[in-house]
Design a protein around this motif. Sequence first.
Motif, short mmCIF file in Angstrom:
data_model
loop_
_atom_site.label_atom_id
_atom_site.label_comp_id
_atom_site.label_asym_id
_atom_site.label_seq_id
_atom_site.Cartn_x
_atom_site.Cartn_y
_atom_site.Cartn_z
N SER A 132 1.72 97.06 29.15
CA SER A 132 0.81 96.59 30.20
C SER A 132 1.29 97.10 31.55
O SER A 132 2.49 97.09 31.84
N ALA A 134 0.29 95.60 34.24
CA ALA A 134 0.09 94.46 35.14
C ALA A 134 1.37 94.16 35.91
O ALA A 134 2.47 94.24 35.37
N GLY A 138 -0.47 89.73 38.09
CA GLY A 138 -1.32 89.85 36.92
C GLY A 138 -0.81 89.00 35.76
O GLY A 138 -1.58 88.29 35.10
N TRP A 139 0.50 89.07 35.50
CA TRP A 139 1.09 88.28 34.42
C TRP A 139 0.99 86.79 34.71
O TRP A 139 0.73 85.98 33.80
N SER A 141 -1.35 85.38 36.45
CA SER A 141 -2.76 85.03 36.26
C SER A 141 -3.07 84.84 34.79
O SER A 141 -3.77 83.89 34.40
N ASP A 215 -8.56 92.72 31.22
CA ASP A 215 -8.64 93.43 32.50
C ASP A 215 -7.37 93.21 33.34
O ASP A 215 -6.91 94.13 34.03
N LEU A 216 -6.81 92.01 33.28
CA LEU A 216 -5.58 91.74 34.01
C LEU A 216 -4.42 92.56 33.45
O LEU A 216 -3.60 93.10 34.21
N ARG A 219 -4.90 96.13 34.59
CA ARG A 219 -5.07 96.28 36.04
C ARG A 219 -6.45 96.80 36.41
O ARG A 219 -6.61 97.58 37.34
#
Length: 253
Positions: A132, A134, A138-139, A141, A215-216, A219
């Motif tokens: 990932s 992210a 992001g993580w 979230s 999506d998170l 990114r």
Amino acid sequence: MNKHFLGDTAVLLGRSLRHIARSPDTIITTAIMPIAFMVLFVYVFGGAIETGTDSYVNYLLPGILIITIASGISYTAFRLFQDMQGGVFERFQSMPIARSSVLWAHVLTSLVANLISLVVVVLVAVLMGFRSGAGVLGWLSVAGILLLLTLALTWIAVIPGLTAKSVDGASAFSYPLVFLPFVSSAFVPTESMPGPVRAFAEHQPVTSIVNAIRDLFTRQPVGTDIWIALAWCVGILVIAYLFAAIAYRRKTS
């Protein structure tokens, strides 16, 4: 009263966590089924499924995380049912403790146990090639969405835990929740589904949650999916909490 509630909840939470520490097979069992699904789909079916991504495990993981939560909360209902049948609730009622702390201790135990299972599943996914891009935000979230979903589904689990007539009845509610990701965007894009199935898949909560997490992880702009996902989680949480509170009052009155 607030301090009384917090102190009582902390004591009862410690009791529940000690039970899990003495019987870690519940967490192991919770993680085994999602990992088995992940291995099966990545190494057996993954090559035949067109998702438009280079790595199928990257596409698959958000749905596997939801299955992990759905299978984990069945143990919350099971533990509640055991306490009800064993007379633990009656003993607690005779003590000067906050009544709601008994339920909240089980709910918080579910959050801790499911968090451990989710971490195990993510680590296995990394070993299978999950990557990932992210960042920390992001993580965080993703973690927030998963914890909110766990909280919402745990309050659903409280209802059969309080009202079921048998052990099987207490945990059977989780089967539809485990099945729901299979009729969503978790395993294949919804565009490949026939009309009625696609309509259901695109308008059920798992799809928006999976899309937001995916999506998170990659990114990508999350768009409206994250708000729809949060709305589903909060809506389920509020409704489940109200019904669980009603069931608890009837059971302890």
